[in-house]
Each structure stands twice: as C-alpha cells, then as structure tokens.
Write an enzyme that holds these catalytic residues in place. Structure first.
Site, short mmCIF file in Angstrom:
data_model
loop_
_atom_site.label_atom_id
_atom_site.label_comp_id
_atom_site.label_asym_id
_atom_site.label_seq_id
_atom_site.Cartn_x
_atom_site.Cartn_y
_atom_site.Cartn_z
N LYS A 19 65.44 60.29 55.21
CA LYS A 19 64.82 59.38 56.16
C LYS A 19 65.84 58.36 56.69
O LYS A 19 66.76 57.95 55.97
CB LYS A 19 63.67 58.63 55.49
CG LYS A 19 62.57 59.52 54.96
CD LYS A 19 61.56 58.70 54.16
CE LYS A 19 60.61 59.60 53.40
NZ LYS A 19 59.73 58.84 52.50
N SER A 75 47.23 58.45 58.69
CA SER A 75 46.74 59.34 59.75
C SER A 75 45.29 59.09 60.14
O SER A 75 44.97 59.07 61.34
CB SER A 75 46.91 60.81 59.32
OG SER A 75 46.17 61.10 58.15
N VAL A 108 55.03 59.68 57.07
CA VAL A 108 54.55 60.05 58.40
C VAL A 108 53.10 60.51 58.26
O VAL A 108 52.70 60.98 57.19
CB VAL A 108 55.43 61.17 59.03
CG1 VAL A 108 56.82 60.67 59.29
CG2 VAL A 108 55.46 62.42 58.16
N CYS A 122 54.49 68.35 57.86
CA CYS A 122 53.52 67.44 57.27
C CYS A 122 52.13 67.62 57.89
O CYS A 122 51.95 67.38 59.09
CB CYS A 122 53.97 65.99 57.46
SG CYS A 122 52.77 64.78 56.87
#
Length: 221
Positions: free
Chosen positions: A39, A65, A52, A12
C-alpha cells in the site's frame, strides 16, 4: 476531473460492491487501484483503516463499503437502490448485515481453513445461510421478481453479488458449488450477471481461481 475518486483493488469483493453501485448509477469516477500487499505510504490519510474501498468526494472521505454505498445512494439518488418504504429499507439493511456477519465469514472460513474437519463444518454453515436466503429472501421478499426486492435491483443485490462471482474459486478448491436445489439463488445470480453494470467490471472464473489460490493453499513453514 471526476468528482468522485474510488480507491479499490480488483480482487477485493468489498471494493467490487462499490464499483457496481457506481456503474449502476452511471457516476463518473476516478479509479485508483491499490496493491493491498504494498500500500502507498500515505494510504491511511485516505482510508484510516487501511482498507478498500475508500471514497473521496471533494474534500470529504467515506470508508467501509456498506456505508459508502448508502452515501452514494443518497447523494446520487437516481436510480434509487434502496426501497422508499421504511420497513423495506430496514429489511434491506438487515440483509446487508446478514451478508457481512454471516455469509461472508462462512465463505471465508471455508476457503481459508486448511483443516478438513473445519472445512466440513464451514460447508454446513454456508449451506444453512444459502438455505435461509433461498427461503426468506427469494421465497418471501422478491416474489416472482429476479432481484432481492423483486423487479428492481438494490444495494442488497450488489452487496451479495461479488462473493457469488467468486464462487468458482470455492468450488475449485473446496468442492462446494451452489447447490442445485437453491433454484432461486441460481436464477438471481444469472439475472445479476446480465446487468450492464455487472458485465462492465466482471472477471472470468479463471481470474478468481488463480487469484484466490493463495487463500486456499496452506502456507509452507
């Protein structure tokens, strides 16, 4: 026990951003790798969006993020990864938004779209965004420095870099490398690759070519 826990997935690019910031700041953290195809049942207790990266700091959670990275820069201020000057901080946030709303969607559209005509349109769009970065970022902001804001690496550099580490997959499956005329972008990528924080978690191009094959190959029906 580490004060910070980060929930990540090695493929990712968004999680890659946050791991770069943690590495650059020298923050001790506990890494929890999440299989995005399988997950954990309680993962939304940690990451309400089920994505994530997600960060746990004591009894607090932070996700997304760009927001995680600003949080880390405020809580762990050294080395600083955002400019001090308000207008420069605004510029940094503009570029982070540019990555999220323009470059990343164009990259994804080109990689994932099986239609040849749509791919050509996506190449033109992606080229336009690279041209804008070359002229507006490296032509005006960084001056002669190697990074987005000159001599000091910033959150902006770490926001963009994960997609450039994955660029070999785009070249492999769509024949679109970083055009040679964008010399400043190429110099910037080389400078980032030489950072210890980048080297510490870097993957070879073959890794991305293998992992991203499923995005570039049409699914049989």
């Amino acid at each position: 026990m580490a004060e910070i826990k980060i929930y990540s997935a090695v493929t990712c690019p968004y999680a890659h951003r946050t791991r770069l910031v943690l590495q650059e700041k020298g923050i001790d953290f506990e890494l929890n790798e999440i299989d995005l195809q399988n997950k954990p049942a309680n993962f939304t207790d940690i990451s309400p969006y089920g994505k994530v990266p997600a960060l746990v700091h004591g009894d607090k959670r932070v996700w997304e993020s760009a927001i995680i990275n600003e949080y880390l820069d405020e809580v762990f201020p050294n080395p600083p990864l955002l400019p001090k000057n308000p207008i420069d901080r605004a510029q940094a946030r503009i570029w982070i938004d540019f990555a999220n709303t323009r470059l990343v969607p164009a990259f994804s559209n080109l990689l994932r779209n099986p239609d040849i005509q749509k791919q050509e349109e996506a190449k033109k769009e992606l080229y336009k965004h690279l041209e804008f970065i070359e002229n507006e970022a490296f032509g005006k902001l960084s001056l002669n420095g190697p990074y987005w804001f000159g001599e000091s690496v910033s959150l902006v550099d770490f926001t963009f870099y994960p997609w450039f580490e994955r660029w070999p997959a785009l070249k492999q499956y769509r024949g679109f490398g970083i055009p040679t005329e964008f010399t400043r972008i190429r110099q910037w990528k080389h400078a980032l690759k030489e950072l210890d924080s980048v080297k510490a978690i870097a993957n070879p191009k073959e890794f991305y070519i293998e992992k991203y094959a499923r995005f570039a190959t049409p699914v049989a029906v």
